[in-house]
Write an enzyme that holds these catalytic residues in place. Structure first.
Site, mmCIF file in Angstrom:
data_model
loop_
_atom_site.group_PDB
_atom_site.id
_atom_site.type_symbol
_atom_site.label_atom_id
_atom_site.label_comp_id
_atom_site.label_asym_id
_atom_site.label_seq_id
_atom_site.Cartn_x
_atom_site.Cartn_y
_atom_site.Cartn_z
ATOM 1 N N LEU A 96 21.713 -21.989 6.456
ATOM 2 C CA LEU A 96 20.594 -22.368 5.594
ATOM 3 C C LEU A 96 19.312 -22.127 6.376
ATOM 4 O O LEU A 96 19.294 -22.255 7.603
ATOM 5 C CB LEU A 96 20.665 -23.860 5.223
ATOM 6 C CG LEU A 96 21.865 -24.342 4.399
ATOM 7 C CD1 LEU A 96 21.817 -25.868 4.259
ATOM 8 C CD2 LEU A 96 21.913 -23.694 3.031
ATOM 9 N N ASP A 97 18.227 -21.801 5.669
ATOM 10 C CA ASP A 97 16.925 -21.670 6.328
ATOM 11 C C ASP A 97 16.570 -22.986 7.009
ATOM 12 O O ASP A 97 16.992 -24.057 6.566
ATOM 13 C CB ASP A 97 15.823 -21.355 5.298
ATOM 14 C CG ASP A 97 16.026 -20.001 4.636
ATOM 15 O OD1 ASP A 97 16.815 -19.194 5.149
ATOM 16 O OD2 ASP A 97 15.380 -19.771 3.592
ATOM 17 N N ARG A 98 15.749 -22.894 8.033
ATOM 18 C CA ARG A 98 15.354 -24.088 8.791
ATOM 19 C C ARG A 98 14.826 -25.209 7.886
ATOM 20 O O ARG A 98 15.217 -26.360 8.012
ATOM 21 C CB ARG A 98 14.274 -23.709 9.802
ATOM 22 C CG ARG A 98 13.753 -24.878 10.627
ATOM 23 C CD ARG A 98 12.292 -24.671 10.964
ATOM 24 N NE ARG A 98 12.099 -23.462 11.754
ATOM 25 C CZ ARG A 98 12.023 -23.449 13.088
ATOM 26 N NH1 ARG A 98 12.101 -24.566 13.757
ATOM 27 N NH2 ARG A 98 11.841 -22.319 13.720
#
Length: 239
Positions: free
Chosen positions: A54-56
């Protein structure tokens, strides 16, 4: 190393499912200076394998495998699109279509590294969305992604002209403050300036449905973090 105790949604001998907090990397980045969820798990378990990421700034449900065989099986399931992936997010404005499938190929911008664009030379990308609630300035939307392109939902929503709120790359990046939608908002006496209620990309990986190697079926959900819950609560009260 940052001491974070990630919230475990499910754990067995083959894999672990976590509700990732926003702001934490899924896996180490190139510089390796910041803590990542994978490294935190590696401190506890001898080996941890990355299945997807997942993106940060995106919070929510993420799976890590504990052995090579499970890793291979689950990675293939994601690759072959047999895993159902659902997200919820807050986007700017009101969408004309309340339900739609977006099919637009995505590739990396050749000039700006790490930024994705819609381009015919890109890989196929398919996102279904459904508007759950509307608040005028913002809409609360559910997404199901059928492909796993980098920044897929964020790029597709920018393409529609309704980027995710607070998205620094694909939107205006501005934090959401209550004063932006609450009439006659006044600061409390002990506040010098208004604190944003949401200051990161408003996207949460909510649900995963998949089958493991032994044919067991899972339908798992991750609760939204406090910042998104608080914003929704305020929007419902003030719209």
């Amino acid at each position: 190393m940052v001491k974070v105790s990630p919230e475990i949604i499910l754990e067995n001998e083959h894999f672990i499912v976590i509700n990732k907090p926003p702001g934490l990397l899924s896996i180490p980045d190139r510089e390796g200076k910041e803590a990542s969820l994978k490294e935190i798990l590696q401190q506890k378990y001898e080996q941890i394998f990355t299945v997807h990421r997942l993106d940060r700034e995106t919070s929510g449900i993420i799976v890590f495998a504990k052995d090579a065989e499970t890793h291979k099986f689950l990675s293939q399931a994601f690759e072959e699109r047999t895993v159902e992936k659902y997200y919820v997010g807050l986007v700017a404005g009101t969408l004309p279509d309340k339900q739609k499938t977006i099919e637009a190929p995505i590739t990396e911008n050749t000039v700006k590294r790490g930024v994705m664009i819609i381009h015919k030379r890109g890989k196929p990308a398919i996102t279904d969305y459904k508007v759950l609630e509307e608040f005028g300035k913002f809409s609360f939307v559910q997404f199901q992604i059928h492909t796993g392109r980098t920044h897929q939902i964020r790029v597709h929503m920018q393409y529609l002209g309704h980027p995710l709120v607070c998205d620094e790359i694909y939107g205006d990046g501005l934090p959401v403050k209550i004063s932006s939608f609450k009439r006659n908002y006044k600061l409390s006496k002990n506040e010098e300036e208004e604190r944003p209620i949401l200051a990161r990309t408003g996207l949460h990986a909510q649900r995963l449905r998949f089958t493991d190697m032994n044919g067991n079926q899972y339908d798992l959900e991750a609760e939204m973090p406090k910042d998104m819950r608080a914003l929704l609560q305020q929007l419902r009260k003030n719209s």
